[in-house]
Design a protein around this motif. Structure first.
Motif, PDB file in Angstrom:
ATOM      1  N   VAL A 116       0.870  -1.167   0.000  1.00 36.91           N
ATOM      2  CA  VAL A 116       0.000   0.000   0.000  1.00 36.91           C
ATOM      3  C   VAL A 116       0.908   1.218   0.000  1.00 36.91           C
ATOM      4  CG1 VAL A 116      -1.625   1.363   1.371  1.00 36.91           C
ATOM      5  CG2 VAL A 116      -1.964  -1.087   1.149  1.00 36.91           C
ATOM      6  N   GLU A 122       1.435   4.890  -8.111  1.00 39.78           N
ATOM      7  CA  GLU A 122       0.446   4.227  -8.959  1.00 39.78           C
ATOM      8  C   GLU A 122       1.105   3.374 -10.033  1.00 39.78           C
ATOM      9  OE1 GLU A 122      -3.347   7.267  -8.875  1.00 39.78           O
ATOM     10  OE2 GLU A 122      -1.750   7.639 -10.325  1.00 39.78           O
ATOM     11  N   MET A 147      -1.778  -2.562  -4.061  1.00 36.40           N
ATOM     12  CA  MET A 147      -3.166  -2.945  -3.803  1.00 36.40           C
ATOM     13  C   MET A 147      -4.006  -1.742  -3.387  1.00 36.40           C
ATOM     14  SD  MET A 147      -3.023  -5.097  -0.216  1.00 36.40           S
ATOM     15  CE  MET A 147      -4.617  -5.758  -0.519  1.00 36.40           C
ATOM     16  N   GLY A 148      -3.364  -0.648  -3.034  1.00 37.02           N
ATOM     17  CA  GLY A 148      -4.085   0.567  -2.697  1.00 37.02           C
ATOM     18  C   GLY A 148      -3.152   1.728  -2.448  1.00 37.02           C
ATOM     19  N   ILE A 174      -3.255   5.371  -0.045  1.00 37.11           N
ATOM     20  CA  ILE A 174      -4.006   6.043   1.006  1.00 37.11           C
ATOM     21  C   ILE A 174      -3.472   7.458   1.203  1.00 37.11           C
ATOM     22  CG2 ILE A 174      -4.703   3.916   2.142  1.00 37.11           C
ATOM     23  CD1 ILE A 174      -2.509   4.400   4.226  1.00 37.11           C
ATOM     24  N   GLU A 230      -6.789   5.364   6.887  1.00 41.58           N
ATOM     25  CA  GLU A 230      -7.238   4.542   5.767  1.00 41.58           C
ATOM     26  C   GLU A 230      -6.524   3.192   5.722  1.00 41.58           C
ATOM     27  OE1 GLU A 230      -8.545   7.755   2.427  1.00 41.58           O
ATOM     28  OE2 GLU A 230      -6.385   7.536   2.788  1.00 41.58           O
ATOM     29  N   PHE A 289      -7.106  -2.023   5.085  1.00 40.68           N
ATOM     30  CA  PHE A 289      -6.272  -3.042   4.440  1.00 40.68           C
ATOM     31  C   PHE A 289      -5.774  -4.107   5.413  1.00 40.68           C
ATOM     32  CE2 PHE A 289      -6.017   0.625   1.685  1.00 40.68           C
ATOM     33  CZ  PHE A 289      -6.209   0.060   0.442  1.00 40.68           C
TER      34      PHE A 289
END
Length: 94
Positions: free
Chosen positions: A63, A76, A81-82, A84, A89, A93
């Motif tokens: 993350v 990105e 997987m994410g 934040i 946040e 996860f």
């Protein structure tokens, strides 16, 4: 920042390859109790492309945090997987 949250934290050490080499991740996993000592339960949280690549090299999920060292675009590009924007946040996860 997170007292009593982490069982172990390792940074750069003499004789150990630097990130994105996965050795530091593997050393942390090896030091934890066997019940949680496996990659599927590991989440690497980082603020740079080097951190994201370290997670990939170690075979663990990642993350990215957008308030750190590098841009959202850089994070990105590694398809974590994410991403934040706030520490709270991360709970989504774990």
């Amino acid at each position: 920042f997170f007292p009593n949250t982490f069982d172990i934290v390792l940074g750069e050490r003499a004789g150990i390859p630097r990130k994105p080499d996965p050795q530091v991740v593997w050393d942390i996993l090896a030091s934890l109790p066997s019940i949680i000592n496996h990659k599927p339960s590991t989440l690497y949280v980082g603020d740079s492309g080097v951190d994201m690549q370290t997670a990939i090299n170690a075979g663990v999920d990642a993350v990215g945090v957008t308030w750190g060292f590098r841009s959202r675009t850089e994070l990105e590009s590694f398809h974590p997987m994410g991403l934040i924007d706030k520490a709270e946040e991360l709970l989504g996860f774990v």
